[in-house]
Design a protein around this motif. Structure first.
Motif, PDB file in Angstrom:
ATOM      1  N   LEU A   1      -5.306   2.359 -30.484  1.00 28.24           N
ATOM      2  CA  LEU A   1      -5.911   2.526 -29.166  1.00 28.24           C
ATOM      3  C   LEU A   1      -7.054   3.535 -29.187  1.00 28.24           C
ATOM      4  N   VAL A   2      -7.532   3.878 -30.361  1.00 28.61           N
ATOM      5  CA  VAL A   2      -8.605   4.857 -30.525  1.00 28.61           C
ATOM      6  C   VAL A   2      -9.840   4.430 -29.723  1.00 28.61           C
ATOM      7  N   PRO A   3     -10.530   5.380 -29.073  1.00 25.06           N
ATOM      8  CA  PRO A   3     -11.774   5.017 -28.384  1.00 25.06           C
ATOM      9  C   PRO A   3     -12.818   4.510 -29.383  1.00 25.06           C
ATOM     10  N   VAL A   4     -13.469   3.397 -29.038  1.00 23.94           N
ATOM     11  CA  VAL A   4     -14.497   2.803 -29.890  1.00 23.94           C
ATOM     12  C   VAL A   4     -15.795   2.709 -29.088  1.00 23.94           C
ATOM     13  N   LEU A   5     -16.837   3.313 -29.635  1.00 21.93           N
ATOM     14  CA  LEU A   5     -18.172   3.267 -29.033  1.00 21.93           C
ATOM     15  C   LEU A   5     -19.063   2.436 -29.942  1.00 21.93           C
ATOM     16  N   ILE A   6     -19.512   1.284 -29.453  1.00 18.64           N
ATOM     17  CA  ILE A   6     -20.422   0.445 -30.230  1.00 18.64           C
ATOM     18  C   ILE A   6     -21.832   0.995 -30.068  1.00 18.64           C
ATOM     19  N   ILE A   7     -22.522   1.148 -31.205  1.00 19.93           N
ATOM     20  CA  ILE A   7     -23.931   1.540 -31.216  1.00 19.93           C
ATOM     21  C   ILE A   7     -24.646   0.455 -32.017  1.00 19.93           C
ATOM     22  N   SER A   8     -25.429  -0.389 -31.316  1.00 23.68           N
ATOM     23  CA  SER A   8     -25.983  -1.565 -31.983  1.00 23.68           C
ATOM     24  C   SER A   8     -27.404  -1.872 -31.542  1.00 23.68           C
ATOM     25  N   ALA A   9     -28.153  -2.510 -32.437  1.00 21.00           N
ATOM     26  CA  ALA A   9     -29.486  -3.007 -32.105  1.00 21.00           C
ATOM     27  C   ALA A   9     -29.388  -4.305 -31.316  1.00 21.00           C
ATOM     28  N   LYS A  10     -28.225  -4.928 -31.322  1.00 21.06           N
ATOM     29  CA  LYS A  10     -27.998  -6.141 -30.534  1.00 21.06           C
ATOM     30  C   LYS A  10     -27.867  -5.722 -29.075  1.00 21.06           C
ATOM     31  N   GLY A  11     -28.933  -5.910 -28.307  1.00 19.07           N
ATOM     32  CA  GLY A  11     -28.934  -5.415 -26.945  1.00 19.07           C
ATOM     33  C   GLY A  11     -28.805  -6.476 -25.870  1.00 19.07           C
ATOM     34  N   GLU A  12     -28.536  -7.716 -26.261  1.00 18.97           N
ATOM     35  CA  GLU A  12     -28.416  -8.771 -25.264  1.00 18.97           C
ATOM     36  C   GLU A  12     -27.200  -8.505 -24.379  1.00 18.97           C
ATOM     37  N   GLN A  13     -27.334  -8.856 -23.109  1.00 19.21           N
ATOM     38  CA  GLN A  13     -26.272  -8.607 -22.153  1.00 19.21           C
ATOM     39  C   GLN A  13     -24.956  -9.253 -22.581  1.00 19.21           C
ATOM     40  N   GLN A  14     -25.014 -10.496 -23.078  1.00 16.23           N
ATOM     41  CA  GLN A  14     -23.782 -11.183 -23.465  1.00 16.23           C
ATOM     42  C   GLN A  14     -23.099 -10.493 -24.654  1.00 16.23           C
ATOM     43  N   THR A  15     -23.890  -9.933 -25.565  1.00 16.21           N
ATOM     44  CA  THR A  15     -23.316  -9.200 -26.702  1.00 16.21           C
ATOM     45  C   THR A  15     -22.561  -7.971 -26.199  1.00 16.21           C
ATOM     46  N   LYS A  16     -23.164  -7.275 -25.247  1.00 13.50           N
ATOM     47  CA  LYS A  16     -22.495  -6.099 -24.669  1.00 13.50           C
ATOM     48  C   LYS A  16     -21.198  -6.495 -23.963  1.00 13.50           C
ATOM     49  N   ILE A  17     -21.268  -7.546 -23.163  1.00 12.03           N
ATOM     50  CA  ILE A  17     -20.083  -8.013 -22.441  1.00 12.03           C
ATOM     51  C   ILE A  17     -18.990  -8.418 -23.416  1.00 12.03           C
ATOM     52  N   ASN A  18     -19.359  -9.176 -24.451  1.00 15.78           N
ATOM     53  CA  ASN A  18     -18.372  -9.609 -25.451  1.00 15.78           C
ATOM     54  C   ASN A  18     -17.737  -8.420 -26.151  1.00 15.78           C
ATOM     55  N   GLY A  19     -18.545  -7.413 -26.515  1.00 13.15           N
ATOM     56  CA  GLY A  19     -18.017  -6.229 -27.183  1.00 13.15           C
ATOM     57  C   GLY A  19     -17.046  -5.459 -26.311  1.00 13.15           C
TER      58      GLY A  19
END
Length: 146
Positions: free
Chosen positions: A78-96
């Motif tokens: 349950l560790v907090p996970v912060l995605i840092i990505s060059a993939k900035g599309e809205q759907q990619t963020k929502i999926n993540g």
């Protein structure tokens, strides 16, 4: 009696040496203990060996991509996970976020914003751990959640 401050361990999963180095340096300056991992496969090895306080995760990684790493982490942790990505599309963020990430920041990022978000997630996470610990009684290796 001196108070012993618990060290905060952060796994940084980033294949770009410059970005990884920047994040590691910022973690050290803030008093955290960073551990870089440069591939998804390496990240999973670290996750299986140790309990982490937070994971910073890139999505585009060699070996195993970030989405797969996140899925594997969420199977047992349950560790907090912060995605840092060059993939900035809205759907990619929502999926993540729907796959289990706690936050998502796109590259290029502002290091102060990243640090503020890390601090916020760690603060919330430690508060939840304290609440859980208050509801538990432990005696001779047996823990009961009241």
């Amino acid at each position: 009696m001196a108070l012993i401050k618990k060290q905060v361990h952060i796994l940084i999963v980033e294949d770009d040496n410059d970005i990884s180095g920047l994040l590691c340096n910022m973690m050290k300056k803030s008093g955290y203990v960073p551990q870089p991992a440069f591939s998804g496969t390496e990240a999973i090895l670290y996750v299986e060996k140790k309990k982490w306080d937070m994971v910073l995760l890139d999505l585009m990684l060699p070996g195993m991509n970030g989405e797969e790493v996140l899925r594997k982490i969420r199977e047992h942790h349950l560790v907090p996970v912060l995605i840092i990505s060059a993939k900035g599309e809205q759907q990619t963020k929502i999926n993540g976020l729907r796959a289990g990430a706690d936050d998502f920041i796109t590259k290029p990022f502002d290091i102060e914003e990243v640090m503020a978000r890390i601090d916020a997630h760690l603060r919330r996470s430690s508060t939840m751990k304290r609440i859980e610990e208050k509801n538990q009684l432990t005696y001779r290796g047996i823990t009961v959640d009241t």
